[in-house]
Design a protein around this motif. Structure first.
Motif, mmCIF file in Angstrom:
data_model
loop_
_atom_site.group_PDB
_atom_site.id
_atom_site.type_symbol
_atom_site.label_atom_id
_atom_site.label_comp_id
_atom_site.label_asym_id
_atom_site.label_seq_id
_atom_site.Cartn_x
_atom_site.Cartn_y
_atom_site.Cartn_z
ATOM 1 N N ASN A 62 -18.747 7.930 -7.911
ATOM 2 C CA ASN A 62 -19.412 7.724 -6.617
ATOM 3 C C ASN A 62 -19.750 9.061 -5.962
ATOM 4 O O ASN A 62 -20.840 9.243 -5.428
ATOM 5 N N THR A 63 -18.823 9.994 -6.014
ATOM 6 C CA THR A 63 -19.035 11.307 -5.417
ATOM 7 C C THR A 63 -20.173 12.038 -6.136
ATOM 8 O O THR A 63 -21.047 12.628 -5.491
ATOM 9 N N ALA A 64 -20.172 12.010 -7.463
ATOM 10 C CA ALA A 64 -21.253 12.634 -8.230
ATOM 11 C C ALA A 64 -22.596 12.000 -7.866
ATOM 12 O O ALA A 64 -23.606 12.702 -7.699
ATOM 13 N N THR A 65 -22.602 10.691 -7.713
ATOM 14 C CA THR A 65 -23.835 9.983 -7.356
ATOM 15 C C THR A 65 -24.337 10.431 -5.987
ATOM 16 O O THR A 65 -25.537 10.696 -5.811
ATOM 17 N N PHE A 66 -23.448 10.536 -5.015
ATOM 18 C CA PHE A 66 -23.838 10.972 -3.670
ATOM 19 C C PHE A 66 -24.426 12.385 -3.698
ATOM 20 O O PHE A 66 -25.440 12.672 -3.055
ATOM 21 N N ILE A 67 -23.777 13.275 -4.430
ATOM 22 C CA ILE A 67 -24.251 14.661 -4.489
ATOM 23 C C ILE A 67 -25.599 14.722 -5.198
ATOM 24 O O ILE A 67 -26.514 15.422 -4.752
ATOM 25 N N GLY A 68 -25.729 14.004 -6.306
ATOM 26 C CA GLY A 68 -27.013 13.961 -7.009
ATOM 27 C C GLY A 68 -28.118 13.410 -6.132
ATOM 28 O O GLY A 68 -29.244 13.921 -6.127
ATOM 29 N N TYR A 69 -27.804 12.376 -5.354
ATOM 30 C CA TYR A 69 -28.802 11.790 -4.455
ATOM 31 C C TYR A 69 -29.214 12.788 -3.372
ATOM 32 O O TYR A 69 -30.390 12.920 -3.061
ATOM 33 N N LYS A 70 -28.239 13.493 -2.830
ATOM 34 C CA LYS A 70 -28.552 14.492 -1.802
ATOM 35 C C LYS A 70 -29.469 15.572 -2.364
ATOM 36 O O LYS A 70 -30.413 16.014 -1.709
ATOM 37 N N LYS A 71 -29.204 15.974 -3.581
ATOM 38 C CA LYS A 71 -29.955 17.079 -4.191
ATOM 39 C C LYS A 71 -31.348 16.656 -4.657
ATOM 40 O O LYS A 71 -32.311 17.365 -4.425
ATOM 41 N N GLU A 72 -31.465 15.493 -5.313
ATOM 42 C CA GLU A 72 -32.738 15.120 -5.945
ATOM 43 C C GLU A 72 -33.109 13.653 -5.777
ATOM 44 O O GLU A 72 -33.869 13.118 -6.576
ATOM 45 N N GLY A 73 -32.540 12.987 -4.786
ATOM 46 C CA GLY A 73 -32.899 11.590 -4.556
ATOM 47 C C GLY A 73 -32.347 10.673 -5.637
ATOM 48 O O GLY A 73 -31.331 10.967 -6.277
ATOM 49 N N LEU A 74 -33.034 9.568 -5.872
ATOM 50 C CA LEU A 74 -32.570 8.555 -6.820
ATOM 51 C C LEU A 74 -32.445 9.108 -8.237
ATOM 52 O O LEU A 74 -31.472 8.818 -8.939
ATOM 53 N N ARG A 75 -33.409 9.911 -8.646
ATOM 54 C CA ARG A 75 -33.339 10.488 -9.997
ATOM 55 C C ARG A 75 -32.146 11.450 -10.115
ATOM 56 O O ARG A 75 -31.494 11.521 -11.151
ATOM 57 N N GLY A 76 -31.849 12.189 -9.054
ATOM 58 C CA GLY A 76 -30.700 13.080 -9.052
ATOM 59 C C GLY A 76 -29.392 12.310 -9.120
ATOM 60 O O GLY A 76 -28.448 12.717 -9.800
#
Length: 179
Positions: A62-76
């Motif tokens: 979940n944490t990785a998903t949140f950080i990826g989303y912050k950085k590059e949106g859904l694809r991140g």
């Protein structure tokens, strides 16, 4: 595309180097995501971790998903999540292929005993770092003490504890602002 690949690589390496679950990885995530790449602040990371605790699924993912989303949106979010999952899938497949045949060996039992100790140290390190950043005034100390007593003395769900922290925090800080 290059930043998506970077997210995948970074979270793949974090996932590969993390043993002991979400709590054990907090220290590594803090060093990697906050200090090295500056993808999130320490406060944001703690917020993602708290939200990850309350949402379904594994906290680390979940944490990785949140950080990826912050950085590059859904694809991140997808890149970071897949990056974090890849090593776990590979390691679980390898362990499952051999574990049943070797689980009773003294060498394997002793190795897992040592790993548990190492993971405990990593979790303790994460607690110390989180505590230094979170317990900053009398109100946060009250919240900490309240939740610590509930966590140690009762079987209350972690979700209820986190939500309780939010409610108590709101009440204490709102009351302080209203004065």
């Amino acid at each position: 595309m290059q930043s998506l690949w970077k997210l995948y690589q970074v979270f793949c390496s974090v996932g590969f180097c993390t043993f002991g679950g979400g709590y054990a990885m907090l220290s590594l995530l803090q060093r990697t995501v906050v200090e090295k790449y500056h993808w999130a602040s320490e406060e944001e990371l703690m917020d993602y971790y708290a939200i990850g605790q309350c949402t379904p699924g594994i906290i680390a993912i979940n944490t990785a998903t949140f950080i990826g989303y912050k950085k590059e949106g859904l694809r991140g979010a997808l890149a970071a999540t897949l990056g974090f999952l890849t090593p776990s899938l590979i390691i679980i497949l390898l362990i499952s292929m051999f574990m049943q045949n070797y689980a009773d060996l003294a060498l394997v039992k002793h190795a897992f005993a040592g790993i548990r100790i190492g993971v405990t140290v990593l979790i303790f390190d994460a607690i110390i770092k989180l505590g230094k950043k979170s317990i900053v005034d009398a109100y946060s100390l009250v919240i900490f003490a309240f939740i610590l007593v509930l966590a140690v003395c009762t079987g209350v769900s972690p979700i209820i504890l986190v939500v309780s922290c939010g409610v108590v925090g709101y009440m204490l800080y709102h009351k302080a602002v209203m004065k």
